[in-house]
Design a protein around this motif. Structure first.
Motif, PDB file in Angstrom:
ATOM      1  N   ARG A  21       0.820  -1.186   0.000  1.00  0.00           N
ATOM      2  CA  ARG A  21       0.000   0.000   0.000  1.00  0.00           C
ATOM      3  C   ARG A  21       0.866   1.254   0.000  1.00  0.00           C
ATOM      4  NH1 ARG A  21      -2.872  -2.568  -1.930  1.00  0.00           N
ATOM      5  NH2 ARG A  21      -4.978  -3.263  -1.429  1.00  0.00           N
ATOM      6  N   LYS A  22       0.527   2.197  -0.893  1.00  0.00           N
ATOM      7  CA  LYS A  22       1.225   3.478  -0.957  1.00  0.00           C
ATOM      8  C   LYS A  22       0.339   4.550  -0.347  1.00  0.00           C
ATOM      9  CE  LYS A  22       3.977   2.347  -5.054  1.00  0.00           C
ATOM     10  NZ  LYS A  22       4.374   2.756  -6.427  1.00  0.00           N
ATOM     11  N   PHE A  23       0.825   5.187   0.706  1.00  0.00           N
ATOM     12  CA  PHE A  23       0.065   6.200   1.415  1.00  0.00           C
ATOM     13  C   PHE A  23       0.644   7.579   1.136  1.00  0.00           C
ATOM     14  CE2 PHE A  23      -0.290   2.371   4.130  1.00  0.00           C
ATOM     15  CZ  PHE A  23      -1.675   2.252   4.153  1.00  0.00           C
ATOM     16  N   SER A  24      -0.240   8.573   1.187  1.00  0.00           N
ATOM     17  CA  SER A  24       0.198   9.962   1.099  1.00  0.00           C
ATOM     18  C   SER A  24      -0.588  10.768   2.118  1.00  0.00           C
ATOM     19  CB  SER A  24      -0.009  10.524  -0.315  1.00  0.00           C
ATOM     20  OG  SER A  24      -1.381  10.541  -0.643  1.00  0.00           O
ATOM     21  N   TRP A  25       0.004  11.876   2.588  1.00  0.00           N
ATOM     22  CA  TRP A  25      -0.639  12.691   3.616  1.00  0.00           C
ATOM     23  C   TRP A  25      -0.174  14.126   3.474  1.00  0.00           C
ATOM     24  CZ3 TRP A  25       1.412  15.775   7.450  1.00  0.00           C
ATOM     25  CH2 TRP A  25       0.538  16.204   8.447  1.00  0.00           C
ATOM     26  N   ARG A  66      -9.788  -0.063   1.923  1.00  0.00           N
ATOM     27  CA  ARG A  66      -8.908   0.552   2.917  1.00  0.00           C
ATOM     28  C   ARG A  66      -8.691  -0.420   4.061  1.00  0.00           C
ATOM     29  NH1 ARG A  66     -10.801   5.877   6.042  1.00  0.00           N
ATOM     30  NH2 ARG A  66     -12.192   4.310   6.962  1.00  0.00           N
ATOM     31  N   VAL A  67      -7.507  -1.009   4.134  1.00  0.00           N
ATOM     32  CA  VAL A  67      -7.175  -1.946   5.208  1.00  0.00           C
ATOM     33  C   VAL A  67      -6.840  -1.173   6.477  1.00  0.00           C
ATOM     34  CG1 VAL A  67      -5.651  -3.831   5.915  1.00  0.00           C
ATOM     35  CG2 VAL A  67      -6.324  -3.594   3.521  1.00  0.00           C
ATOM     36  N   VAL A  68      -5.960  -0.205   6.374  1.00  0.00           N
ATOM     37  CA  VAL A  68      -5.659   0.710   7.468  1.00  0.00           C
ATOM     38  C   VAL A  68      -5.687   2.125   6.900  1.00  0.00           C
ATOM     39  CG1 VAL A  68      -4.255  -0.990   8.720  1.00  0.00           C
ATOM     40  CG2 VAL A  68      -3.152   0.582   7.113  1.00  0.00           C
ATOM     41  N   SER A  69      -5.735   3.110   7.772  1.00  0.00           N
ATOM     42  CA  SER A  69      -5.782   4.504   7.334  1.00  0.00           C
ATOM     43  C   SER A  69      -4.549   5.253   7.823  1.00  0.00           C
ATOM     44  CB  SER A  69      -7.043   5.190   7.853  1.00  0.00           C
ATOM     45  OG  SER A  69      -7.085   5.163   9.267  1.00  0.00           O
ATOM     46  N   VAL A  70      -4.119   6.214   7.030  1.00  0.00           N
ATOM     47  CA  VAL A  70      -2.938   7.001   7.393  1.00  0.00           C
ATOM     48  C   VAL A  70      -3.372   8.187   8.244  1.00  0.00           C
ATOM     49  CG1 VAL A  70      -3.081   8.310   5.228  1.00  0.00           C
ATOM     50  CG2 VAL A  70      -0.932   8.247   6.497  1.00  0.00           C
ATOM     51  N   LYS A  71      -2.671   8.411   9.327  1.00  0.00           N
ATOM     52  CA  LYS A  71      -2.937   9.535  10.221  1.00  0.00           C
ATOM     53  C   LYS A  71      -1.992  10.692   9.954  1.00  0.00           C
ATOM     54  CE  LYS A  71      -3.307  10.690  15.155  1.00  0.00           C
ATOM     55  NZ  LYS A  71      -3.197  10.142  16.542  1.00  0.00           N
ATOM     56  N   ARG A  72      -0.738  10.336   9.645  1.00  0.00           N
ATOM     57  CA  ARG A  72       0.273  11.369   9.411  1.00  0.00           C
ATOM     58  C   ARG A  72       1.508  10.731   8.797  1.00  0.00           C
ATOM     59  NH1 ARG A  72       3.662  14.492  14.164  1.00  0.00           N
ATOM     60  NH2 ARG A  72       5.002  15.727  12.798  1.00  0.00           N
TER      61      ARG A  72
END
Length: 215
Positions: free
Chosen positions: A89-93, A183-189
């Protein structure tokens, strides 16, 4: 119990639930060998070597990790053994204040968000049960999406506006469904070194050392 098998024809690593190789179509045979559990098996069947371990903490219900760290080989949703099965998974914030630009200038928001966003790639462990459940929910979402796209066409052609509206509602529901289940997990920061993630199983987090803010 093997969680994967290696095709003897082309060498691709497939999941244990696959009856045929996803690359060449060869059927699974008893002599097929399982993939090394220490590697990271992606959804497409390829196995990557594990990244460096360490650099993972818990901050109440939030998981904090260094960008280069490897998560434990356990399911992030139930803490069962993942046996090398991972989702990439690639996350951005970006800072929430940037959302204010949406109301004034959507294009400006997109440009600024793309420039200022922090990014990280994380490999999330999933057990076979949660992996298969996620795959089933995604299939339901795509079916709803297709149904919502197709239904309005004959409904409008035969002058059934109620069915056309129903199709639009099903389409919107399908979009929301896919967003939620994917969405398996969510990005907080995310910053230059660390990633903060929510949505992990409490037993999974309890195995991690507490977050040290001075890191």
């Amino acid at each position: 119990m093997n969680t994967s098998w290696k095709c003897l024809t082309c060498g691709l690593v497939n999941f244990a639930s696959d009856a045929r190789c996803k690359r060449c179509g060869t059927e699974v045979v008893n002599s097929a060998v399982s993939a090394p559990s220490s590697g990271i098996m992606l959804e497409d069947g390829y196995v990557l070597p594990p990244p460096p371990s360490g650099g993972i903490w818990r901050d109440k219900k939030t998981l904090v990790m260094a960008k280069e760290a490897a998560l434990p080989d356990r399911c992030v949703k139930c803490n069962a053994p993942a046996n090398g099965l991972r989702l990439k998974r690639k996350f951005s914030w970006h800072h929430p204040i940037l959302y204010l630009f949406v109301f004034g200038a959507a294009l400006l928001y997109v440009i600024i968000a793309a420039v200022l966003s922090k990014r990280a790639t994380v490999y999330l462990g999933l057990c076979q049960e949660h992996f298969q459940r996620r795959r089933k929910h995604l299939a339901i979402g795509w079916l709803l999406l297709l149904l919502g796209l197709v239904t309005p066409i004959p409904a409008i052609a035969y002058d059934y506006p109620i069915f056309a509206l129903l199709g639009v509602i099903v389409f919107i529901f399908g979009v929301v469904w896919l967003v939620v289940v994917s969405r398996v997990v969510s990005v907080k920061r995310i910053d230059d070194r660390l990633v903060w993630l929510n949505g992990f199983n409490s037993n999974y987090l309890s195995q991690l050392p507490p977050w040290q803010a001075q890191y």
